[in-house]
Scaffold this motif. Structure first.
Motif, PDB file in Angstrom:
ATOM      1  N   LEU A  87      88.217  53.140  19.664  1.00  0.00           N
ATOM      2  CA  LEU A  87      87.762  53.530  20.993  1.00  0.00           C
ATOM      3  C   LEU A  87      88.589  52.847  22.075  1.00  0.00           C
ATOM      4  CD1 LEU A  87      83.876  53.502  20.468  1.00  0.00           C
ATOM      5  CD2 LEU A  87      85.420  55.451  20.472  1.00  0.00           C
ATOM      6  N   GLY A  88      88.972  51.585  21.835  1.00  0.00           N
ATOM      7  CA  GLY A  88      89.827  50.892  22.793  1.00  0.00           C
ATOM      8  C   GLY A  88      91.186  51.563  22.926  1.00  0.00           C
ATOM      9  N   ARG A  89      91.743  51.980  21.797  1.00  0.00           N
ATOM     10  CA  ARG A  89      93.060  52.637  21.816  1.00  0.00           C
ATOM     11  C   ARG A  89      93.003  53.970  22.563  1.00  0.00           C
ATOM     12  NH1 ARG A  89      95.573  56.257  18.614  1.00  0.00           N
ATOM     13  NH2 ARG A  89      93.844  56.324  17.125  1.00  0.00           N
ATOM     14  N   ARG A  90      91.848  54.648  22.521  1.00  0.00           N
ATOM     15  CA  ARG A  90      91.709  55.934  23.190  1.00  0.00           C
ATOM     16  C   ARG A  90      91.291  55.811  24.654  1.00  0.00           C
ATOM     17  NH1 ARG A  90      90.935  56.768  17.820  1.00  0.00           N
ATOM     18  NH2 ARG A  90      91.363  58.840  16.956  1.00  0.00           N
ATOM     19  N   GLY A  91      91.035  54.571  25.132  1.00  0.00           N
ATOM     20  CA  GLY A  91      90.758  54.370  26.550  1.00  0.00           C
ATOM     21  C   GLY A  91      89.299  54.412  26.949  1.00  0.00           C
ATOM     22  N   TYR A  92      88.365  54.261  26.006  1.00  0.00           N
ATOM     23  CA  TYR A  92      86.944  54.228  26.368  1.00  0.00           C
ATOM     24  C   TYR A  92      86.609  52.883  27.009  1.00  0.00           C
ATOM     25  CZ  TYR A  92      86.041  58.554  23.837  1.00  0.00           C
ATOM     26  OH  TYR A  92      86.039  59.873  23.439  1.00  0.00           O
ATOM     27  N   PRO A  93      85.731  52.856  28.045  1.00  0.00           N
ATOM     28  CA  PRO A  93      85.411  51.613  28.744  1.00  0.00           C
ATOM     29  C   PRO A  93      84.799  50.577  27.804  1.00  0.00           C
ATOM     30  CG  PRO A  93      84.601  53.515  29.978  1.00  0.00           C
ATOM     31  CD  PRO A  93      85.037  54.018  28.641  1.00  0.00           C
ATOM     32  N   GLU A  94      85.223  49.324  27.936  1.00  0.00           N
ATOM     33  CA  GLU A  94      84.756  48.253  27.063  1.00  0.00           C
ATOM     34  C   GLU A  94      83.246  48.051  27.164  1.00  0.00           C
ATOM     35  OE1 GLU A  94      87.069  44.747  27.993  1.00  0.00           O
ATOM     36  OE2 GLU A  94      87.936  44.815  25.983  1.00  0.00           O
ATOM     37  N   GLU A  95      82.727  48.098  28.393  1.00  0.00           N
ATOM     38  CA  GLU A  95      81.310  47.750  28.592  1.00  0.00           C
ATOM     39  C   GLU A  95      80.389  48.676  27.809  1.00  0.00           C
ATOM     40  OE1 GLU A  95      78.129  46.933  32.232  1.00  0.00           O
ATOM     41  OE2 GLU A  95      80.217  47.444  32.662  1.00  0.00           O
ATOM     42  N   ILE A  96      80.609  49.988  27.915  1.00  0.00           N
ATOM     43  CA  ILE A  96      79.720  50.921  27.223  1.00  0.00           C
ATOM     44  C   ILE A  96      80.014  50.928  25.727  1.00  0.00           C
ATOM     45  CG2 ILE A  96      81.209  52.945  27.518  1.00  0.00           C
ATOM     46  CD1 ILE A  96      77.349  52.854  27.801  1.00  0.00           C
ATOM     47  N   THR A  97      81.271  50.703  25.345  1.00  0.00           N
ATOM     48  CA  THR A  97      81.618  50.662  23.921  1.00  0.00           C
ATOM     49  C   THR A  97      80.941  49.487  23.225  1.00  0.00           C
ATOM     50  OG1 THR A  97      83.780  51.667  24.339  1.00  0.00           O
ATOM     51  CG2 THR A  97      83.522  50.461  22.289  1.00  0.00           C
ATOM     52  N   ILE A  98      81.069  48.293  23.805  1.00  0.00           N
ATOM     53  CA  ILE A  98      80.491  47.091  23.191  1.00  0.00           C
ATOM     54  C   ILE A  98      78.978  47.098  23.333  1.00  0.00           C
ATOM     55  CG2 ILE A  98      80.413  44.572  23.352  1.00  0.00           C
ATOM     56  CD1 ILE A  98      83.359  44.668  24.215  1.00  0.00           C
ATOM     57  N   GLY A  99      78.452  47.540  24.487  1.00  0.00           N
ATOM     58  CA  GLY A  99      76.997  47.588  24.677  1.00  0.00           C
ATOM     59  C   GLY A  99      76.322  48.523  23.698  1.00  0.00           C
ATOM     60  N   SER A 100      76.923  49.715  23.490  1.00  0.00           N
ATOM     61  CA  SER A 100      76.318  50.669  22.553  1.00  0.00           C
ATOM     62  C   SER A 100      76.377  50.156  21.128  1.00  0.00           C
ATOM     63  CB  SER A 100      77.004  52.037  22.667  1.00  0.00           C
ATOM     64  OG  SER A 100      78.375  51.935  22.315  1.00  0.00           O
ATOM     65  N   LEU A 101      77.430  49.423  20.793  1.00  0.00           N
ATOM     66  CA  LEU A 101      77.533  48.857  19.447  1.00  0.00           C
ATOM     67  C   LEU A 101      76.486  47.762  19.242  1.00  0.00           C
ATOM     68  CD1 LEU A 101      78.992  48.734  16.741  1.00  0.00           C
ATOM     69  CD2 LEU A 101      80.623  47.144  17.771  1.00  0.00           C
ATOM     70  N   ALA A 102      76.275  46.932  20.267  1.00  0.00           N
ATOM     71  CA  ALA A 102      75.249  45.891  20.169  1.00  0.00           C
ATOM     72  C   ALA A 102      73.874  46.504  19.959  1.00  0.00           C
ATOM     73  CB  ALA A 102      75.254  45.029  21.431  1.00  0.00           C
ATOM     74  N   GLY A 103      73.564  47.565  20.724  1.00  0.00           N
ATOM     75  CA  GLY A 103      72.256  48.209  20.589  1.00  0.00           C
ATOM     76  C   GLY A 103      72.105  48.932  19.272  1.00  0.00           C
ATOM     77  N   ALA A 104      73.100  49.755  18.916  1.00  0.00           N
ATOM     78  CA  ALA A 104      72.997  50.555  17.691  1.00  0.00           C
ATOM     79  C   ALA A 104      73.041  49.678  16.445  1.00  0.00           C
ATOM     80  CB  ALA A 104      74.114  51.587  17.644  1.00  0.00           C
ATOM     81  N   GLY A 105      73.684  48.520  16.526  1.00  0.00           N
ATOM     82  CA  GLY A 105      73.709  47.622  15.376  1.00  0.00           C
ATOM     83  C   GLY A 105      72.338  47.157  14.950  1.00  0.00           C
TER      84      GLY A 105
ATOM     85  N   SER B 155      77.652  59.420  30.251  1.00  0.00           N
ATOM     86  CA  SER B 155      78.937  60.119  30.363  1.00  0.00           C
ATOM     87  C   SER B 155      78.875  61.229  31.404  1.00  0.00           C
ATOM     88  CB  SER B 155      79.346  60.682  29.000  1.00  0.00           C
ATOM     89  OG  SER B 155      78.461  61.709  28.605  1.00  0.00           O
ATOM     90  N   LEU B 156      77.708  61.886  31.537  1.00  0.00           N
ATOM     91  CA  LEU B 156      77.562  62.927  32.556  1.00  0.00           C
ATOM     92  C   LEU B 156      77.581  62.333  33.962  1.00  0.00           C
ATOM     93  CD1 LEU B 156      74.831  65.185  30.878  1.00  0.00           C
ATOM     94  CD2 LEU B 156      77.273  65.674  31.115  1.00  0.00           C
ATOM     95  N   LEU B 157      77.049  61.100  34.092  1.00  0.00           N
ATOM     96  CA  LEU B 157      77.039  60.430  35.396  1.00  0.00           C
ATOM     97  C   LEU B 157      78.385  59.782  35.712  1.00  0.00           C
ATOM     98  CD1 LEU B 157      73.497  58.747  35.261  1.00  0.00           C
ATOM     99  CD2 LEU B 157      74.172  60.808  36.522  1.00  0.00           C
ATOM    100  N   ASN B 158      79.198  59.547  34.680  1.00  0.00           N
ATOM    101  CA  ASN B 158      80.517  58.909  34.854  1.00  0.00           C
ATOM    102  C   ASN B 158      81.600  59.744  34.166  1.00  0.00           C
ATOM    103  OD1 ASN B 158      79.700  55.961  35.933  1.00  0.00           O
ATOM    104  ND2 ASN B 158      78.268  56.546  34.309  1.00  0.00           N
ATOM    105  N   PRO B 159      81.780  60.990  34.602  1.00  0.00           N
ATOM    106  CA  PRO B 159      82.701  61.884  33.871  1.00  0.00           C
ATOM    107  C   PRO B 159      84.146  61.394  33.861  1.00  0.00           C
ATOM    108  CG  PRO B 159      82.096  62.827  35.991  1.00  0.00           C
ATOM    109  CD  PRO B 159      81.208  61.624  35.798  1.00  0.00           C
ATOM    110  N   GLY B 160      84.551  60.651  34.894  1.00  0.00           N
ATOM    111  CA  GLY B 160      85.935  60.206  34.953  1.00  0.00           C
ATOM    112  C   GLY B 160      86.255  59.051  34.029  1.00  0.00           C
ATOM    113  N   ARG B 161      85.234  58.438  33.420  1.00  0.00           N
ATOM    114  CA  ARG B 161      85.469  57.264  32.579  1.00  0.00           C
ATOM    115  C   ARG B 161      85.525  57.608  31.087  1.00  0.00           C
ATOM    116  NH1 ARG B 161      81.825  52.294  34.162  1.00  0.00           N
ATOM    117  NH2 ARG B 161      83.566  51.274  33.083  1.00  0.00           N
ATOM    118  N   VAL B 162      85.285  58.876  30.768  1.00  0.00           N
ATOM    119  CA  VAL B 162      85.319  59.297  29.369  1.00  0.00           C
ATOM    120  C   VAL B 162      86.616  60.056  29.113  1.00  0.00           C
ATOM    121  CG1 VAL B 162      84.174  60.640  27.568  1.00  0.00           C
ATOM    122  CG2 VAL B 162      82.805  59.456  29.294  1.00  0.00           C
ATOM    123  N   PRO B 163      87.462  59.587  28.229  1.00  0.00           N
ATOM    124  CA  PRO B 163      88.738  60.269  27.974  1.00  0.00           C
ATOM    125  C   PRO B 163      88.530  61.686  27.451  1.00  0.00           C
ATOM    126  CG  PRO B 163      88.731  58.055  27.020  1.00  0.00           C
ATOM    127  CD  PRO B 163      87.328  58.350  27.439  1.00  0.00           C
ATOM    128  N   ALA B 164      89.477  62.524  27.744  1.00  0.00           N
ATOM    129  CA  ALA B 164      89.428  63.900  27.244  1.00  0.00           C
ATOM    130  C   ALA B 164      89.645  63.910  25.734  1.00  0.00           C
ATOM    131  CB  ALA B 164      90.511  64.737  27.932  1.00  0.00           C
TER     132      ALA B 164
END
Length: 431
Positions: free
Chosen positions: A131-149, A198-207
């Motif tokens: 996800l980091g290599r594809r440009g996804y924001p760190e905060e939502i990537t790490i936060g979602s992993l902490a929660g889903a874990g 992602s709908l509220l932050n469309p510009g932060r999600v890579p295509a």
């Protein structure tokens, strides 16, 4: 001395020993010995020997080291990379796209692990670099992993459910199946939040990088076959009545070893590391369980659980207010203790109160697991926070802020469980 003074002395002794760095299991044993030696007529040494042996020789508890070993073996395979390849094509069109691989990957791995930390570490090893290599924001990537874990505790097989089942004398098979629907619903809440974000932050999600056809997606899904087969073997053997939880754990170990051989990741070093990792973790848990069993016996001789249950009963709390009070209590306790210690330390006192309030013990087991999940992402002792700190180098407080929305979703799950108890009780009733 009256009950209040005795309770205060034991609590002070507990935190004094913990503050000096004494292991939690030895701390519990020491506090129990103090209580029984000073305030009971029964010899403390004899009671300790009998209780510790009884706690350590439980056949039901045999499932615990086996499930831990299974998770350790899988942690050292290439399972996570295969899961990413199998999942990524199916989520590329969803709002949030590859962020959902955190939630779905944790949901799948939770069904063969039983440990929140192992689930978080294994899926993190897969998703964070991709996800980091594809440009996804760190905060939502790490936060979602902490929660889903945290799903590693709720979706069976679950280490914490085994510990609760042994402590509360509740069927582990029923606890396992009771966690299925709440686990799936919680995963859906997490994915729903990611879609909304992602709908509220469309510009932060890579295509999306590319769009695959149905045939190509099905072809990539072949990478999910090994883990799905292992889940089917472990859980299917329990719910079909072919095996007990302990026997199913043995099936899981054999299956994970076979999977490791098939992937070419099993050698003497990985076998030894997995076995030693499982041994260290189980010895820690077993020591805590033995100390907690002795502490429960000691408090029973002193009469503290009965007195506390009478005190809580005299407050006239409704069952709902009792559940709210317990949720707050466990969230605060989770700031200082790990989940297993929380369960074994409090069951002797809490269970009489819960039973007096008429709460179903299977339902309460699911409730306990969810509030312990909250403790996994609350500083300063949240295990998932430690895991992610080691993987990312971020500060604990930063990771905790990133995980806050998922903490609030866990709170919402507790309310859903209260207002719709059949979420947890419907499947066990079908057994």
């Amino acid at each position: 001395m009256n009950e209040i003074a005795i309770t205060a002395l034991l609590i002070v002794s507990l935190f004094a020993l913990l503050g000096t760095g004494v292991w939690i299991g030895l701390t519990l044993t020491g506090v129990a010995w103090i209580g029984m030696q000073l305030f009971s007529a029964r010899p403390a040494g004899d009671a300790m020997a009998v209780t510790v042996w009884g706690a350590a020789s439980s056949w039901t508890l045999t499932a615990l080291p086996l499930f831990i070993w299974m998770g350790e073996i899988l942690f050292r395979t290439r399972l996570s990379e295969s899961m990413f390849r199998g999942l990524a094509p199916w989520v590329s069109r969803l709002p949030g796209r590859l962020l959902h691989t955190n939630v779905i990957g944790c949901t799948i791995f939770a069904a063969v692990s039983g440990s929140s930390a192992a689930t978080c570490a294994t899926i993190g090893k897969m998703s964070l670099p991709e996800l980091g290599r594809r440009g996804y924001p760190e905060e939502i990537t790490i936060g979602s992993l902490a929660g889903a874990g945290t799903l590693g505790l709720l979706i069976p097989p679950s280490i914490i459910m085994i510990v609760y089942g042994v402590s509360a004398d509740v069927s582990i098979a029923k606890l396992f199946i009771a966690g299925v629907l709440p686990g799936i619903l919680l995963a859906a809440l997490f994915s729903g939040y990611l879609g909304l974000w992602s709908l509220l932050n469309p510009g932060r999600v890579p295509a999306p990088e590319s769009t695959l056809g149905l045939r190509q997606k099905l072809h990539e899904s072949r990478h999910l076959i090994p883990v799905v087969a292992l889940i089917g073997a472990v859980l299917g053997s329990i719910y079909s009545g072919v095996a007990t939880a302990t026997e199913a754990a043995a099936v899981g170990v054999v299956g994970s070893l076979a999977l490791s051989v098939a992937q070419g990741s099993l050698n003497w070093a990985t076998f030894r590391d997995s076995l030693m990792g499982a041994t260290r973790l189980y010895c820690m848990i077993a020591l805590i369980l033995a100390g907690a069993a002795f502490l429960t016996l000691s408090m029973g001789y002193i009469g503290l659980p009965r007195r506390l249950a009478e005190f809580v009963g005299s407050l006239g709390l409704s069952p709902f207010m009792l559940v709210v009070a317990l949720a707050v209590f466990y969230i605060l306790l989770g700031c200082f203790l790990d989940g297993i210690s929380m369960v074994v330390l409090t069951m002797g006192v809490v269970l009489p109160t819960v039973q007096a309030a008429g709460l179903d013990l299977v339902w309460f087991g699911v409730f306990i697991v969810i509030v312990v999940e909250m403790a996994q992402i609350t500083p300063p002792v949240g295990f998932n926070l430690f895991v992610l700190q080691g993987m990312t180098g971020k500060e604990i407080t930063w990771i905790a802020r990133a995980a806050l929305p998922f903490f609030l979703l866990l709170c919402a799950m507790v309310l859903l469980l209260w207002f719709f108890p059949q979420i947890a009780l419907w499947l066990p009733a079908q057994m």
